[in-house]
Write an enzyme that holds these catalytic residues in place. Structure first.
Site, PDB file in Angstrom:
ATOM      1  N   LYS A 278       0.838  -1.217   0.000  1.00  0.00           N
ATOM      2  CA  LYS A 278       0.000   0.000   0.000  1.00  0.00           C
ATOM      3  C   LYS A 278       0.866   1.258   0.000  1.00  0.00           C
ATOM      4  O   LYS A 278       0.650   2.177  -0.785  1.00  0.00           O
ATOM      5  CB  LYS A 278      -0.888  -0.001   1.252  1.00  0.00           C
ATOM      6  CG  LYS A 278      -1.529   1.348   1.558  1.00  0.00           C
ATOM      7  CD  LYS A 278      -2.453   1.298   2.752  1.00  0.00           C
ATOM      8  CE  LYS A 278      -1.812   1.478   4.098  1.00  0.00           C
ATOM      9  NZ  LYS A 278      -1.450   2.848   4.474  1.00  0.00           N
ATOM     10  N   ASN A 279       1.835   1.296   0.908  1.00  0.00           N
ATOM     11  CA  ASN A 279       2.584   2.545   1.057  1.00  0.00           C
ATOM     12  C   ASN A 279       3.580   2.784  -0.068  1.00  0.00           C
ATOM     13  O   ASN A 279       4.068   3.894  -0.246  1.00  0.00           O
ATOM     14  CB  ASN A 279       3.265   2.591   2.432  1.00  0.00           C
ATOM     15  CG  ASN A 279       2.234   2.738   3.544  1.00  0.00           C
ATOM     16  OD1 ASN A 279       1.078   3.090   3.291  1.00  0.00           O
ATOM     17  ND2 ASN A 279       2.639   2.454   4.767  1.00  0.00           N
TER      18      ASN A 279
ATOM     19  N   ARG B 271       0.118  14.161  12.945  1.00  0.00           N
ATOM     20  CA  ARG B 271       0.581  14.045  11.560  1.00  0.00           C
ATOM     21  C   ARG B 271       0.609  15.379  10.810  1.00  0.00           C
ATOM     22  O   ARG B 271      -0.075  15.570   9.791  1.00  0.00           O
ATOM     23  CB  ARG B 271      -0.241  12.989  10.810  1.00  0.00           C
ATOM     24  CG  ARG B 271      -0.296  11.694  11.582  1.00  0.00           C
ATOM     25  CD  ARG B 271      -0.876  10.562  10.808  1.00  0.00           C
ATOM     26  NE  ARG B 271       0.078   9.997   9.866  1.00  0.00           N
ATOM     27  CZ  ARG B 271      -0.198   8.955   9.083  1.00  0.00           C
ATOM     28  NH1 ARG B 271      -1.387   8.400   9.133  1.00  0.00           N
ATOM     29  NH2 ARG B 271       0.702   8.488   8.262  1.00  0.00           N
TER      30      ARG B 271
ATOM     31  N   CYS C  55      -5.164  10.802  11.475  1.00  0.00           N
ATOM     32  CA  CYS C  55      -5.792   9.615  12.035  1.00  0.00           C
ATOM     33  C   CYS C  55      -5.474   9.548  13.508  1.00  0.00           C
ATOM     34  O   CYS C  55      -4.743  10.385  14.025  1.00  0.00           O
ATOM     35  CB  CYS C  55      -5.364   8.361  11.287  1.00  0.00           C
ATOM     36  SG  CYS C  55      -3.619   8.103  11.301  1.00  0.00           S
TER      37      CYS C  55
ATOM     38  N   ASP D 242       4.854   0.619  12.181  1.00  0.00           N
ATOM     39  CA  ASP D 242       3.662  -0.101  11.723  1.00  0.00           C
ATOM     40  C   ASP D 242       3.623  -1.540  12.241  1.00  0.00           C
ATOM     41  O   ASP D 242       2.570  -2.175  12.231  1.00  0.00           O
ATOM     42  CB  ASP D 242       3.583  -0.117  10.186  1.00  0.00           C
ATOM     43  CG  ASP D 242       3.373   1.279   9.621  1.00  0.00           C
ATOM     44  OD1 ASP D 242       2.907   2.153  10.368  1.00  0.00           O
ATOM     45  OD2 ASP D 242       3.685   1.489   8.442  1.00  0.00           O
TER      46      ASP D 242
ATOM     47  N   ARG E  78      -8.489  -0.741   5.042  1.00  0.00           N
ATOM     48  CA  ARG E  78      -7.663   0.296   4.394  1.00  0.00           C
ATOM     49  C   ARG E  78      -6.283  -0.240   4.023  1.00  0.00           C
ATOM     50  O   ARG E  78      -5.619   0.320   3.154  1.00  0.00           O
ATOM     51  CB  ARG E  78      -7.512   1.495   5.319  1.00  0.00           C
ATOM     52  CG  ARG E  78      -8.829   2.190   5.548  1.00  0.00           C
ATOM     53  CD  ARG E  78      -8.651   3.397   6.392  1.00  0.00           C
ATOM     54  NE  ARG E  78      -7.921   4.422   5.653  1.00  0.00           N
ATOM     55  CZ  ARG E  78      -7.897   5.676   5.994  1.00  0.00           C
ATOM     56  NH1 ARG E  78      -8.555   6.080   7.049  1.00  0.00           N
ATOM     57  NH2 ARG E  78      -7.212   6.542   5.293  1.00  0.00           N
TER      58      ARG E  78
HETATM   59  C1  EPZ Z   1       4.277   6.794   6.287  1.00  0.00           C
HETATM   60  O1  EPZ Z   1       3.531   7.847   6.895  1.00  0.00           O
HETATM   61  C2  EPZ Z   1       3.337   5.614   6.224  1.00  0.00           C
HETATM   62  N1  EPZ Z   1       2.154   5.984   5.467  1.00  0.00           N
HETATM   63  C3  EPZ Z   1       2.935   5.178   7.634  1.00  0.00           C
HETATM   64  O2  EPZ Z   1       2.135   4.009   7.528  1.00  0.00           O
HETATM   65  C4  EPZ Z   1       4.191   4.855   8.413  1.00  0.00           C
HETATM   66  O3  EPZ Z   1       3.837   4.548   9.744  1.00  0.00           O
HETATM   67  C5  EPZ Z   1       5.132   6.061   8.413  1.00  0.00           C
HETATM   68  O4  EPZ Z   1       5.423   6.450   7.022  1.00  0.00           O
HETATM   69  C6  EPZ Z   1       6.459   5.800   9.108  1.00  0.00           C
HETATM   70  O5  EPZ Z   1       7.099   4.698   8.530  1.00  0.00           O
HETATM   71  C7  EPZ Z   1       2.190   6.022   4.139  1.00  0.00           C
HETATM   72  O6  EPZ Z   1       3.200   5.762   3.490  1.00  0.00           O
HETATM   73  C8  EPZ Z   1       0.908   6.338   3.459  1.00  0.00           C
HETATM   74  P1  EPZ Z   1       6.310  10.319   8.296  1.00  0.00           P
HETATM   75  P2  EPZ Z   1       4.056   9.359   6.832  1.00  0.00           P
HETATM   76  O7  EPZ Z   1       6.117  11.555   7.523  1.00  0.00           O
HETATM   77  O8  EPZ Z   1       4.724   9.603   5.550  1.00  0.00           O
HETATM   78  C9  EPZ Z   1       6.141  13.487  11.931  1.00  0.00           C
HETATM   79  C10 EPZ Z   1       0.280   2.613   7.854  1.00  0.00           C
HETATM   80  O9  EPZ Z   1      -0.172   2.030   8.864  1.00  0.00           O
HETATM   81  N2  EPZ Z   1       6.080  14.523  10.878  1.00  0.00           N
HETATM   82  O10 EPZ Z   1       7.603   9.580   8.200  1.00  0.00           O
HETATM   83  O11 EPZ Z   1       2.929  10.215   7.236  1.00  0.00           O
HETATM   84  C11 EPZ Z   1       4.843  12.697  11.983  1.00  0.00           C
HETATM   85  O12 EPZ Z   1       3.864  13.384  12.729  1.00  0.00           O
HETATM   86  C12 EPZ Z   1       0.757   4.053   7.934  1.00  0.00           C
HETATM   87  O13 EPZ Z   1       0.328   2.075   6.731  1.00  0.00           O
HETATM   88  C13 EPZ Z   1       6.082  15.854  11.223  1.00  0.00           C
HETATM   89  O14 EPZ Z   1       6.166  16.213  12.406  1.00  0.00           O
HETATM   90  O15 EPZ Z   1       5.125   9.286   8.001  1.00  0.00           O
HETATM   91  C14 EPZ Z   1       5.270  11.397  12.606  1.00  0.00           C
HETATM   92  O16 EPZ Z   1       5.327  11.542  13.995  1.00  0.00           O
HETATM   93  C15 EPZ Z   1       0.482   4.665   9.278  1.00  0.00           C
HETATM   94  N3  EPZ Z   1       5.983  16.794  10.232  1.00  0.00           N
HETATM   95  C16 EPZ Z   1       6.698  11.209  12.063  1.00  0.00           C
HETATM   96  O17 EPZ Z   1       7.113  12.517  11.611  1.00  0.00           O
HETATM   97  C17 EPZ Z   1       5.903  16.454   8.907  1.00  0.00           C
HETATM   98  O18 EPZ Z   1       5.811  17.367   8.057  1.00  0.00           O
HETATM   99  C18 EPZ Z   1       6.788  10.217  10.893  1.00  0.00           C
HETATM  100  O19 EPZ Z   1       5.993  10.659   9.823  1.00  0.00           O
HETATM  101  C19 EPZ Z   1       5.902  15.095   8.561  1.00  0.00           C
HETATM  102  C20 EPZ Z   1       5.987  14.133   9.563  1.00  0.00           C
END
Ligand code: EPZ
Length: 422
Positions: free
Chosen positions: A22-23, A126, A121, A310, A403
């Site tokens: 998915k991701n 996020r 979510c 995850d 999802r």
């Molecule tokens: C991706 O989310 C995945 N989703 C998530 O999978 C996964 O848990 C995550 O990467 C970490 O591996 C998708 O690919 C669709 P991040 P993403 O930006 O890109 C903070 C699942 O279950 N952050 O690396 O949103 C954020 O709040 C999902 O399939 C900021 O503060 O993850 C989080 O605490 C859930 N500001 C951390 O960084 C920003 O601008 C990691 O987020 C961006 C992120």
């Protein structure tokens, strides 16, 4: 599917094919917008978020057709007016986090985007500040509007950018934008997740000049002409990890075909430390759990190649049944322990000691109960707990699980679990 019924406590046995990731597929679909002509994406999972992305691509004027697991995206009919009029279907944008990667792709393709804020979510806030700060350095301007964000550029220019945190989504957005910027962009502190490598692989197949995808420094030479390409999405490492955890919790032996074992190093280490057998064979990933597992001690989530956030929820029922005390610390998301009360209801000795920490005392048995999924991975973890627990478990709220899983009931039935969804 609203609810899943499971009669648990039976050791698993069987083999199942792992769906496409998915991701990985969502940013690749966003990237098809950048390529002239037709892209063919193989091994596309059938999931709500993928359907939402298909809807968004169509709303932008692309033609999208599906033949089994193959999606064809043709961008010839792309329509600038649609991207600017903020009438991309709001529901599709807001219902999934990945719509944010359209920002980089559309800025690249059209220079201006109006986008509703992506959905959050229950696992935490996020925010998208890292995405915005990074894109600003490519000469993108942002204005807040009542519907979300207005972003525009008079022409993106390559830059050297250091990310404050290796955010997966921000790295993807930057890649999608920077391949259209003038000159070179260097991303330092980039996310190293396999999904980044997939995106770089697809963009390179289209003609982009990218080096270092999958490492913390990525170099992009912008403004190469991109043409549609064929690309196969790898198996989903988290779905493979889910069925692995079902076997670790309930016992037995499973063969996970098309599991991307090479992307699962941290999970392999924990699985072996707990005493299960992990064998990478020509046919797939073979897992066997006989005797009761031992705790690995402490699990701490971290960006790739660390232990994936995850997989954290999915391991909670496994640790609940392992011998000894375990501690789990969640360092990526701020609020990812919503399943603790439900696991307690099933007999797990688990306590949340802090917003980001839990402590578990292993118990020999969980008991079936009626519980409720509140988010994707936590919901799947409750299904795992149900597969291992004695008696009947009902997991309500299973829309969340769909999802990320094409058909978790079908897959677990292949592995011998007595489970059905209604
Ligand atoms: C991706 O989310 C995945 N989703 C998530 O999978 C996964 O848990 C995550 O990467 C970490 O591996 C998708 O690919 C669709 P991040 P993403 O930006 O890109 C903070 C699942 O279950 N952050 O690396 O949103 C954020 O709040 C999902 O399939 C900021 O503060 O993850 C989080 O605490 C859930 N500001 C951390 O960084 C920003 O601008 C990691 O987020 C961006 C992120």
């Amino acid at each position: 599917m609203d609810s899943v019924y499971i009669r648990g406590g039976i050791a698993l046995q069987g083999q199942v094919g792992i769906q496409g990731s998915k991701n990985a597929v969502l940013p690749v679909l966003a990237a098809t917008l950048l390529a002239d002509g037709t892209s063919v994406i193989e091994n596309c999972p059938r999931l709500a978020d993928v359907y939402h992305m298909q809807t968004l691509l169509k709303s932008l004027g692309c033609s999208v057709t599906r033949e089994k697991d193959r999606l064809k995206v043709n961008t010839e009919g792309m329509n600038k007016l649609t991207a600017l009029s903020a009438d991309m279907p709001k529901e599709a944008v807001e219902s999934m986090r990945s719509s944010i990667v359209l920002l980089g792709a559309l800025l690249n393709r059209m220079g201006e985007v109006e986008l509703a804020y992506p959905g959050g979510c229950v696992i935490g806030k996020r925010p998208i500040d890292i995405h915005i700060e990074a894109l600003k350095q490519l000469q993108v301007h942002f204005e807040e509007r009542s519907y979300g964000l207005h972003a525009y550029t008079k022409g993106m220019k390559g830059a050297e950018i250091r990310l404050a945190f290796p955010s997966v989504g921000a790295t993807e957005n930057l890649l999608l934008a920077a391949v259209g910027a003038d000159g070179a962009t260097v991303i330092r502190g980039a996310a190293k997740e396999p999904e980044i490598e997939s995106l770089c692989g697809f963009l390179s197949a289209c003609g982009a000049d990218i080096t270092g995808g999958g490492s913390s420094t990525i170099l992009i030479q912008g403004k190469r002409k991109l043409s549609g390409a064929e690309f196969a999405i790898p198996g989903d490492r988290i779905v493979a990890g889910t069925y692995l955890c079902a076997c670790l919790a309930a016992g037995g032996e499973v063969l996970l075909t098309k599991a991307p074992a090479a992307q699962m190093g941290a999970v392999k280490k924990v699985t072996k430390a707990m005493g299960a057998l992990w064998q990478e064979t020509d046919k797939g990933l073979y897992i066997q759990r006989g005797a009761r597992l031992k705790t690995p001690g402490k699990l701490v989530t971290a960006p790739y190649p660390g232990f994936p956030t995850d997989m954290q929820s999915l391991f909670l029922p496994v640790l609940a049944l392992a011998e000894g005390s375990s501690q789990v610390e969640e360092r990526i998301f701020e609020d990812r322990f919503h399943i603790v009360p439900d696991l307690k209801l099933m007999g797990a000795k688990i306590e949340q000691t802090d917003k980001r920490k839990v402590r578990i005392e292993g118990t020999e048995q969980l008991s079936g109960a009626r519980v409720e999924a509140k988010e994707l991975r936590g919901g799947a973890a409750l299904v795992i707990a149900g597969a291992a627990a004695k008696g009947e478990t009902v997991v309500d709220g299973c829309g969340y699980i769909e999802r990320g899983y094409e058909n978790i009931c079908r897959d677990l039935r292949e592995l011998g679990v007595r489970i059905y969804g209604v």
